[in-house]
Design a protein around this motif. Structure first.
Motif, PDB file in Angstrom:
ATOM      1  N   ALA A  46       2.773 -11.637  -2.424  1.00 28.96           N
ATOM      2  CA  ALA A  46       4.141 -12.082  -2.685  1.00 28.96           C
ATOM      3  C   ALA A  46       4.957 -11.111  -3.525  1.00 28.96           C
ATOM      4  O   ALA A  46       6.133 -11.342  -3.780  1.00 28.96           O
ATOM      5  N   LYS A  47       4.353 -10.000  -3.986  1.00 29.73           N
ATOM      6  CA  LYS A  47       5.063  -9.036  -4.831  1.00 29.73           C
ATOM      7  C   LYS A  47       5.032  -7.669  -4.153  1.00 29.73           C
ATOM      8  O   LYS A  47       4.015  -7.281  -3.568  1.00 29.73           O
ATOM      9  N   ILE A  48       6.150  -6.934  -4.291  1.00 34.95           N
ATOM     10  CA  ILE A  48       6.247  -5.622  -3.652  1.00 34.95           C
ATOM     11  C   ILE A  48       6.928  -4.615  -4.560  1.00 34.95           C
ATOM     12  O   ILE A  48       7.853  -4.951  -5.305  1.00 34.95           O
ATOM     13  N   THR A  49       6.436  -3.385  -4.491  1.00 36.01           N
ATOM     14  CA  THR A  49       7.051  -2.237  -5.155  1.00 36.01           C
ATOM     15  C   THR A  49       7.100  -1.111  -4.130  1.00 36.01           C
ATOM     16  O   THR A  49       6.079  -0.821  -3.486  1.00 36.01           O
ATOM     17  N   TYR A  50       8.262  -0.497  -3.953  1.00 36.96           N
ATOM     18  CA  TYR A  50       8.376   0.640  -3.036  1.00 36.96           C
ATOM     19  C   TYR A  50       8.236   1.936  -3.819  1.00 36.96           C
ATOM     20  O   TYR A  50       8.728   2.060  -4.945  1.00 36.96           O
ATOM     21  N   PHE A  69       2.848   9.847  -5.564  1.00 38.20           N
ATOM     22  CA  PHE A  69       3.771   8.742  -5.333  1.00 38.20           C
ATOM     23  C   PHE A  69       4.227   8.159  -6.661  1.00 38.20           C
ATOM     24  O   PHE A  69       3.414   7.984  -7.575  1.00 38.20           O
ATOM     25  N   ILE A  70       5.529   7.876  -6.751  1.00 36.02           N
ATOM     26  CA  ILE A  70       6.083   7.216  -7.925  1.00 36.02           C
ATOM     27  C   ILE A  70       7.002   6.090  -7.456  1.00 36.02           C
ATOM     28  O   ILE A  70       7.517   6.128  -6.339  1.00 36.02           O
ATOM     29  N   ASP A  71       7.194   5.107  -8.327  1.00 34.12           N
ATOM     30  CA  ASP A  71       8.080   3.992  -7.987  1.00 34.12           C
ATOM     31  C   ASP A  71       9.502   4.499  -7.781  1.00 34.12           C
ATOM     32  O   ASP A  71       9.979   5.363  -8.531  1.00 34.12           O
ATOM     33  N   ALA A 131       4.878   1.016   0.610  1.00 32.71           N
ATOM     34  CA  ALA A 131       5.064  -0.262  -0.082  1.00 32.71           C
ATOM     35  C   ALA A 131       3.743  -0.640  -0.728  1.00 32.71           C
ATOM     36  O   ALA A 131       2.687  -0.585  -0.083  1.00 32.71           O
ATOM     37  N   CYS A 132       3.802  -1.010  -1.997  1.00 36.66           N
ATOM     38  CA  CYS A 132       2.597  -1.458  -2.711  1.00 36.66           C
ATOM     39  C   CYS A 132       2.724  -2.960  -2.915  1.00 36.66           C
ATOM     40  O   CYS A 132       3.727  -3.445  -3.442  1.00 36.66           O
TER      41      CYS A 132
END
Length: 167
Positions: free
Chosen positions: A58-62, A72-74, A130-131
């Motif tokens: 239910a949670k996402i960070t690109y 990779f960085i946010d 997408a994480c």
């Protein structure tokens, strides 16, 4: 099959060789997949980000691949907006409340992010992933997709526009 978002196209045929219309089935293989942008898409300043994942995620960070830091960085939340909004998102991760649907679309000012990262060249290939978090599993990131940015000041015109006639 590889992880990510996939589309299956199917149609049936009876004994008389009559074919049905094509039916589309979309599905993801854990941990989920990026729905937008499409792999190898040509992008400009704004990029629409969207992903699909199982309900427990239910949670996402690109994230994007930063060439200077070689990793990779946010994506900075200050460069990401809900479509039609002038207010950036407050932070990562973003949480979806309706887990029966894809994550809400977000608009990323990719050009601003890349220019402010100190990268000398904006044009070229860029990787996005997408994480996803949630459930009993640790955070897992999707296989990166590559998009192409022609860079600022570049434009793609149809040959007809350049030459004044079709070829």
């Amino acid at each position: 099959m590889t992880q990510g978002w996939h589309t299956l196209y199917a149609k049936s045929r009876d004994k008389a060789h009559n074919s049905s219309t094509v039916v589309t089935y979309s599905f993801g293989i854990v941990p989920g997949g990026i729905v937008s942008p499409k792999p190898n898409a040509s992008v400009q300043k704004w990029v629409t980000l969207s992903a699909a994942a199982p309900a427990e995620r239910a949670k996402i960070t690109y994230q994007y691949y930063d060439r200077l830091r070689s990793g990779f960085i946010d994506i900075p939340p200050s460069d990401v907006f809900a479509p039609g909004s002038q207010t950036s998102i407050p932070a990562w991760p973003q949480v979806r409340t309706d887990t029966s649907t894809n994550f809400a679309e977000l608009s990323w000012n990719m050009l601003k992010t890349i220019q402010e990262s100190g990268t000398r060249y904006v044009d070229g290939n860029w990787e996005i992933r997408a994480c996803l978090e949630g459930g009993s599993q640790p955070q897992e990131c999707t296989k990166p997709i590559t998009v192409n940015s022609p860079g600022p000041g570049s434009m793609a015109l149809p040959l007809k526009s350049v030459l004044g006639r079709s070829r």
